[in-house]
Motif scaffolding. Structure first.
Motif: not given
Length: 305
Positions: A24, A26, A45
């Motif tokens: 989840d 980035r 994200c």
């Protein structure tokens, strides 16, 4: 959906946060590519991990005959770096021709590579120079040839716990040079319809002994290297009509066209008939001609090295 924004200050902390937040999260460098992919809902994200405060990922330096460009170096940093301009001027010139100054001041080399964006020109030039990508993980750092780094458009060979730390390019050998050229359909801030990078080398007698060309736009893993039939011919010899090429580009991306403007014009004057000279990353007095039939899509090029 709310998105958490984290600013670690070390590479160790980056790895810890990435492990904690998993898929989840980035990593955010310049954001020029990531923001577009998120806005178009191609990526999602819940956590953004900014790399801007991680000093290990920045800077441009030299060591043991290698030019190292940190992942956080922007295209503007590369364009203006004295080391890059001195050692690999074609890399600085290529960076200077990407998009607009606003983009070049924000986009980072590592971010564009990590997302395998095919539109930022430098991967083609870096393949021609046999560059390597330094990939960092909690297990250490490994070097991967850049032509093996991207496996498809927007897909890379990064392991789940790895990130792009730097690009490393060996100093050019004596009597060698590189040039880059691209075809723009309309304005300077357009994506290139086609681009090409060529590296050539001379033997001690001044004859062209080797040449390597790479065509784009393409992710590194999609570019096809080409060996020129010019090898072993002196400057006065006739230019051959064909190149020894291993195969067509898997995804032709341009209509028939010719790139005729010199990417790297010779510096200074030279008496007629004088032998070409060489300096760091540059051969003066050489032109590499690539006929259209050497590439899928009918791309022809003439570059001054």
């Amino acid at each position: 959906m709310d998105v958490a924004f984290l600013r670690p200050r070390s590479l160790t902390e980056v790895h810890e946060l990435a492990r904690t937040h998993g898929e989840d999260a980035r990593l955010l460098a310049g954001g020029t590519v990531l923001a577009i992919l998120i806005r178009q809902r191609l990526l999602t994200c819940s956590t953004l991990i900014s790399l801007q405060d991680v000093s290990e990922l920045g800077g441009i330096s030299t060591h043991d005959g290698v030019l190292r460009i940190g992942a956080l170096a922007t295209y503007r940093d590369i364009e203006r770096s004295a080391d890059v301009r001195r050692i690999h001027p074609s890399v600085a010139e290529t960076a200077a021709r990407v998009a607009t100054p606003r983009i070049r001041n924000q986009a980072t080399l590592g971010g564009c590579l990590a997302l395998a964006d095919p539109h930022f020109d430098l991967p083609v030039a870096l393949i021609a120079l046999d560059a390597n990508v330094a990939l960092a993980s909690p297990r250490g750092t490994r070097l991967l040839p850049i032509e093996r780094f991207a496996v498809d458009y927007y897909e890379t060979a990064l392991e789940p716990d790895e990130l792009v730390a730097a690009v490393e390019i060996a100093f050019p050998p004596a009597r060698s040079g590189t040039a880059f050229e691209k075809f723009l359909p309309r304005s300077l801030d357009d994506y290139a319809a086609a681009d090409i990078a060529v590296t050539v080398g001379l033997d001690e007698a001044g004859a062209l002994r080797e040449s390597r060309g790479v065509r784009g736009p393409a992710v590194p893993g999609r570019a096809v290297p080409v060996r020129a039939a010019l090898a072993g011919r002196s400057r006065g010899a006739a230019v051959p009509r064909a190149l020894d090429h291993p195969g067509a580009h898997p995804r032709p991306c341009a209509p028939p066209c010719a790139l005729l403007r010199a990417a790297a014009a010779p510096r200074g004057g030279r008496p007629p008939g004088a032998a070409p000279t060489a300096s760091a990353g540059r051969l003066k007095g050489w032109a590499v001609v690539i006929p259209a039939e050497a590439w899928a899509g009918g791309l022809g090029a003439a570059l001054l090295i």
